[in-house]
Enzyme design. Structure first.
Site, mmCIF file in Angstrom:
data_model
loop_
_atom_site.group_PDB
_atom_site.id
_atom_site.type_symbol
_atom_site.label_atom_id
_atom_site.label_comp_id
_atom_site.label_asym_id
_atom_site.label_seq_id
_atom_site.Cartn_x
_atom_site.Cartn_y
_atom_site.Cartn_z
ATOM 1 N N ARG A 126 23.064 -51.534 50.971
ATOM 2 C CA ARG A 126 22.945 -51.921 49.564
ATOM 3 C C ARG A 126 23.834 -53.104 49.174
ATOM 4 N NH1 ARG A 126 21.165 -48.671 45.467
ATOM 5 N NH2 ARG A 126 21.134 -46.907 46.902
ATOM 6 N N GLY A 173 26.182 -45.391 47.033
ATOM 7 C CA GLY A 173 24.803 -44.893 47.093
ATOM 8 C C GLY A 173 24.072 -44.937 45.763
ATOM 9 N N GLY A 221 11.240 -33.936 33.783
ATOM 10 C CA GLY A 221 12.347 -33.413 34.591
ATOM 11 C C GLY A 221 13.661 -34.015 34.120
ATOM 12 N N VAL A 222 14.641 -33.986 35.027
ATOM 13 C CA VAL A 222 16.000 -34.378 34.646
ATOM 14 C C VAL A 222 16.077 -35.852 34.239
ATOM 15 C CG1 VAL A 222 18.393 -34.179 35.341
ATOM 16 C CG2 VAL A 222 16.701 -32.767 36.425
ATOM 17 N N ILE A 226 8.814 -38.773 38.336
ATOM 18 C CA ILE A 226 8.126 -37.562 38.797
ATOM 19 C C ILE A 226 8.769 -36.999 40.060
ATOM 20 C CG2 ILE A 226 5.915 -38.210 37.744
ATOM 21 C CD1 ILE A 226 5.059 -38.977 40.704
ATOM 22 N N ALA A 241 24.326 -34.965 43.721
ATOM 23 C CA ALA A 241 25.454 -35.630 44.362
ATOM 24 C C ALA A 241 26.458 -34.621 44.913
ATOM 25 C CB ALA A 241 26.130 -36.555 43.359
ATOM 26 N N HIS A 267 41.801 -19.922 22.626
ATOM 27 C CA HIS A 267 41.096 -19.988 21.346
ATOM 28 C C HIS A 267 41.644 -21.151 20.544
ATOM 29 C CE1 HIS A 267 39.058 -18.689 17.719
ATOM 30 N NE2 HIS A 267 40.200 -18.885 17.062
HETATM 31 P P1 FAD Z 1 22.251 -41.720 48.311
HETATM 32 O O1 FAD Z 1 23.233 -41.663 47.218
HETATM 33 O O2 FAD Z 1 20.838 -42.064 47.971
HETATM 34 O O3 FAD Z 1 22.815 -42.774 49.358
HETATM 35 C C1 FAD Z 1 22.101 -43.179 50.467
HETATM 36 C C2 FAD Z 1 22.508 -44.583 50.842
HETATM 37 O O4 FAD Z 1 21.959 -44.865 52.131
HETATM 38 C C3 FAD Z 1 21.958 -45.644 49.910
HETATM 39 O O5 FAD Z 1 23.022 -46.372 49.317
HETATM 40 C C4 FAD Z 1 21.110 -46.559 50.815
HETATM 41 O O6 FAD Z 1 21.295 -47.932 50.519
HETATM 42 C C5 FAD Z 1 21.666 -46.234 52.195
HETATM 43 N N1 FAD Z 1 20.709 -46.431 53.272
HETATM 44 C C6 FAD Z 1 19.450 -45.916 53.392
HETATM 45 N N2 FAD Z 1 18.902 -46.297 54.575
HETATM 46 C C7 FAD Z 1 19.827 -47.047 55.202
HETATM 47 C C8 FAD Z 1 19.859 -47.727 56.449
HETATM 48 N N3 FAD Z 1 18.839 -47.680 57.315
HETATM 49 N N4 FAD Z 1 20.956 -48.427 56.759
HETATM 50 C C9 FAD Z 1 22.014 -48.495 55.915
HETATM 51 N N5 FAD Z 1 22.036 -47.870 54.742
HETATM 52 C C10 FAD Z 1 20.971 -47.150 54.383
HETATM 53 N N6 FAD Z 1 23.048 -36.134 40.855
HETATM 54 C C11 FAD Z 1 24.007 -35.389 40.274
HETATM 55 O O7 FAD Z 1 24.558 -34.507 40.927
HETATM 56 N N7 FAD Z 1 24.390 -35.612 38.985
HETATM 57 C C12 FAD Z 1 23.832 -36.566 38.218
HETATM 58 O O8 FAD Z 1 24.205 -36.741 37.059
HETATM 59 C C13 FAD Z 1 22.804 -37.356 38.788
HETATM 60 N N8 FAD Z 1 22.216 -38.330 38.074
HETATM 61 C C14 FAD Z 1 21.237 -39.095 38.649
HETATM 62 C C15 FAD Z 1 20.621 -40.058 37.867
HETATM 63 C C16 FAD Z 1 19.625 -40.850 38.418
HETATM 64 C C17 FAD Z 1 18.971 -41.904 37.550
HETATM 65 C C18 FAD Z 1 19.252 -40.679 39.784
HETATM 66 C C19 FAD Z 1 18.192 -41.554 40.403
HETATM 67 C C20 FAD Z 1 19.858 -39.711 40.563
HETATM 68 C C21 FAD Z 1 20.855 -38.895 39.994
HETATM 69 N N9 FAD Z 1 21.482 -37.889 40.725
HETATM 70 C C22 FAD Z 1 22.437 -37.112 40.141
HETATM 71 C C23 FAD Z 1 21.127 -37.626 42.140
HETATM 72 C C24 FAD Z 1 22.171 -38.258 43.076
HETATM 73 O O9 FAD Z 1 22.238 -39.641 42.827
HETATM 74 C C25 FAD Z 1 21.799 -37.998 44.518
HETATM 75 O O10 FAD Z 1 21.599 -36.616 44.725
HETATM 76 C C26 FAD Z 1 22.886 -38.473 45.465
HETATM 77 O O11 FAD Z 1 23.136 -39.846 45.299
HETATM 78 C C27 FAD Z 1 22.503 -38.192 46.917
HETATM 79 O O12 FAD Z 1 23.490 -38.662 47.758
HETATM 80 P P2 FAD Z 1 23.167 -39.108 49.264
HETATM 81 O O13 FAD Z 1 24.456 -39.568 49.826
HETATM 82 O O14 FAD Z 1 22.403 -38.065 49.953
HETATM 83 O O15 FAD Z 1 22.166 -40.363 49.122
HETATM 84 P P1 NAI Z 2 12.387 -33.801 38.740
HETATM 85 O O1 NAI Z 2 11.892 -33.113 39.935
HETATM 86 O O2 NAI Z 2 13.592 -33.306 38.048
HETATM 87 O O3 NAI Z 2 11.242 -33.844 37.618
HETATM 88 C C1 NAI Z 2 10.001 -34.411 37.842
HETATM 89 C C2 NAI Z 2 9.038 -33.850 36.828
HETATM 90 O O4 NAI Z 2 7.824 -34.575 36.913
HETATM 91 C C3 NAI Z 2 8.691 -32.387 37.069
HETATM 92 O O5 NAI Z 2 8.824 -31.691 35.863
HETATM 93 C C4 NAI Z 2 7.255 -32.437 37.567
HETATM 94 O O6 NAI Z 2 6.517 -31.294 37.219
HETATM 95 C C5 NAI Z 2 6.746 -33.671 36.855
HETATM 96 N N1 NAI Z 2 5.602 -34.334 37.484
HETATM 97 C C6 NAI Z 2 5.330 -34.478 38.803
HETATM 98 N N2 NAI Z 2 4.189 -35.187 38.974
HETATM 99 C C7 NAI Z 2 3.757 -35.514 37.736
HETATM 100 C C8 NAI Z 2 2.645 -36.259 37.239
HETATM 101 N N3 NAI Z 2 1.769 -36.828 38.066
HETATM 102 N N4 NAI Z 2 2.508 -36.389 35.903
HETATM 103 C C9 NAI Z 2 3.395 -35.828 35.044
HETATM 104 N N5 NAI Z 2 4.455 -35.113 35.469
HETATM 105 C C10 NAI Z 2 4.648 -34.971 36.784
HETATM 106 O O7 NAI Z 2 12.553 -35.329 39.190
HETATM 107 P P2 NAI Z 2 13.255 -36.549 38.477
HETATM 108 O O8 NAI Z 2 13.462 -36.274 37.029
HETATM 109 O O9 NAI Z 2 12.492 -37.742 38.889
HETATM 110 O O10 NAI Z 2 14.664 -36.576 39.189
HETATM 111 C C11 NAI Z 2 14.757 -36.756 40.612
HETATM 112 C C12 NAI Z 2 15.967 -36.091 41.172
HETATM 113 O O11 NAI Z 2 17.154 -36.709 40.729
HETATM 114 C C13 NAI Z 2 16.042 -34.637 40.803
HETATM 115 O O12 NAI Z 2 15.906 -33.893 41.979
HETATM 116 C C14 NAI Z 2 17.387 -34.415 40.224
HETATM 117 O O13 NAI Z 2 18.042 -33.374 40.864
HETATM 118 C C15 NAI Z 2 18.138 -35.724 40.450
HETATM 119 N N6 NAI Z 2 18.820 -36.047 39.192
HETATM 120 C C16 NAI Z 2 19.837 -35.232 38.785
HETATM 121 C C17 NAI Z 2 20.457 -35.454 37.581
HETATM 122 C C18 NAI Z 2 21.515 -34.521 37.142
HETATM 123 O O14 NAI Z 2 22.005 -33.752 37.960
HETATM 124 N N7 NAI Z 2 21.941 -34.548 35.889
HETATM 125 C C19 NAI Z 2 20.085 -36.558 36.705
HETATM 126 C C20 NAI Z 2 18.966 -37.328 37.214
HETATM 127 C C21 NAI Z 2 18.395 -37.065 38.430
#
Ligand code: FAD
Ligand code: NAI
Length: 467
Positions: A36, A41, A183-184, A272, A322, A446
């Protein structure tokens, strides 16, 4: 720069960087590779952290608009300076990603920017901006995370049809935002843009939002979000999108089939779900098994079918969170070092950082019913919590599910103010196999919101005191 390491970790997200740090602490030499350009990540760069920066900023704005006057605070005209809000988010992300590089350095892990490919067990090639490096190692940890799941007929351009990444960087507040997926991500980012002035409609495939979460909590959450102004279309799916004269026109159909309707929007957010990311990693060539959903298959100790290749985080099964990736990182590193690391999947909390927040850990009522486990319920509403009253944040409740015979806490589900912080106590309770009575008899300060958890625990045996 060494070319040989004890362990090479591919991916610098919460899974990868924490694994490299723990391995360093255990005396193993490591490289942590990420393509990246900045470490941390998805979570730090385009996920947890930027979304929480915008959630907090937009919540402060809404708080100032709605609660300040009620509490006797007068302000001048309130406004949103979106470029400054985005700059605040970017600054937080920049500082935290640099912090990860520092932590890797401290753990004596070489942080390599480049795309890694597994050529053979023990052999990794990395394409960097200066050319290709060939590295050798005893172990490889795959921590390549996940990517946005695409929706056929609704191609993301990150401008008007966006994934979470584009939705975290919109240059202006859209007048009408259509969110696909209740979803989330859809509800967190839908909340951000609703607070900043967008009309938000959420189209969800199922007949409920946030699948997997306790149903009573999900229904309450939907009602509160509707009161805040978010519109829901449940049991519907978006099948295509066309450009109209005044914006995008989405075709929306009942999930079970039926007549389509059109919804106009300025921006469409596709949320989704996410898919495991293993593109160009060489897994087929070295024979690493994946399941039907593309997730890397491992045993209980994160070892794949190929000896010396391990996998953790979003790329393998389980919640895409995460802190789940982080826990697996530590356990996997300890296994590689010959220790007994493990993760308790029954005590992994999940939090949705909206207002009110939604948090849960352990089994839901639906899980317990399906498993035929007899349980008792203790509930307490925030309307009866003194601190929530004082703060004008009385939406929601705490629910504790305890084993009917043993009183052991099996699940805790909350919707309300700051429950994302409160769930930590419940996770600890589950980790230590607490009985509801243990929580009920633990002194809680409290007036705090945490008293709602204690009162819910008392309610399991019918001796709630503050109602
Ligand atoms: P990642 O964080 O995806 O890291 C993987 C890394 O691998 C990436 O940086 C990528 O560039 C690198 N990579 C991939 N392939 C290669 C390669 N071939 N060579 C070198 N590098 C490579 N989770 C929570 O717990 N709380 C939250 O509030 C939360 N909010 C989120 C909000 C959003 C908008 C999104 C999209 C996700 C959110 N998540 C949240 C989910 C969380 O981001 C992921 O669960 C977490 O980052 C997963 O960690 P990971 O290390 O498995 O992978
Ligand atoms: P998600 O799995 O939470 O929600 C996706 C939603 O889309 C589901 O309700 C599903 O039924 C719906 N869906 C699927 N196909 C559809 C379609 N064709 N039309 C309409 N609805 C459809 O996935 P989301 O919100 O994309 O998040 C991805 C991941 O990121 C999650 O697994 C979540 O754990 C992680 N994440 C965690 C956060 C947190 O911990 N606060 C914040 C943001 C993301």
């Amino acid at each position: 720069m060494a070319d040989s390491f004890d362990v090479i970790v591919i991916g610098g997200g919460p899974g990868g960087y924490n694994c490299a740090i723990r391995l360093g602490q255990l005396g193993l030499s490591t490289a942590c590779i990420d393509k990246r350009g900045s470490f941390g990540g998805t979570c730090l760069n385009i996920g947890c952290i930027p979304s929480k920066a915008l959630l907090h900023a937009s919540e402060m704005y809404e708080e100032a608009k709605t609660h300040f006057p009620k509490m006797g605070i007068t302000t001048g005209a309130l406004g949103v300076d979106l470029p400054t809000m985005m700059a605040h988010k970017d600054k937080v992300v920049g500082e935290l990603t640099k912090g990860v590089e520092f932590l890797l350095k401290k753990a004596k892990s070489e942080a390599i920017v480049g795309e890694a490919k597994i050529i053979a067990p023990g052999k990794v090639s990395v394409k960097t901006k200066d050319g290709t490096r060939e590295l050798t190692t005893k172990h490889i940890v795959i921590a390549t995370g996940s990517d946005v799941a695409p929706l056929p007929g609704v191609p993301v351009d990150e401008k008007t049809i966006v994934s979470s990444t584009g939705a975290l960087a919109l240059p202006t507040v859209p007048k009408r935002l259509l969110v696909v997926g209740g979803g989330v991500i859809g509800l967190e980012l839908g909340s951000v843009w609703r607070r900043l002035g967008a009309q938000v409609t959420v189209v969800e495939f199922l007949d409920r939002i946030i699948p997997g979460t306790d149903l009573e909590v999900a229904k309450t959450f939907q009602r509160i979000l509707e009161k805040q102004g978010i519109a829901f279309k449940l049991g519907m799916k978006v099948t295509g999108v066309a450009k109209g004269k005044t914006g995008l026109i989405a075709s929306v159909e009942p999930a079970k089939g039926g007549a389509a309707e059109k919804i106009e929007a300025d921006v469409i957010l596709v949320a989704i779900g996410r898919r495991p990311f293993t593109d160009n990693l060489g897994l087929d060539e070295v024979g690493v098994k994946r399941d039907q959903r593309g997730r890397v298959v491992t045993d209980d100790h994160y070892q794949t079918n190929v000896k010396g290749i391990w996998a953790i985080g979003d790329v393998r099964e389980g919640a895409m969170l995460a802190h789940k990736a982080e826990d697996e990182a530590v356990a996997c590193a300890e296994r590689i070092a010959g220790k007994a690391g493990h993760v308790n999947y029954d005590a992994i909390p999940s939090v949705i950082y909206t207002y009110p927040e939604v948090a849960g850990v352990g089994k839901s009522e639906e899980d317990l019913k399906a498993a035929g486990i007899a349980y008792k319920v203790g509930k307490f509403p925030f309307t009866a919590n003194a601190r929530a009253k004082a703060n004008l944040t009385t939406d929601g409740f705490v629910k504790i599910l305890a084993d009917a015979k043993t009183d052991r806490v099996l699940g805790v589900h909350m919707i309300g103010p700051d429950v994302g912080n409160m769930i930590g106590e419940a996770s600890l309770g589950l980790e230590f196999s607490a009985a509801a009575e243990d929580i009920a008899r633990t002194c809680h300060a409290h007036p705090t919101l945490t008293e709602a958890l204690r009162q819910a625990a008392m309610a399991v045996d019918g001796w709630t005191m503050q109602m």
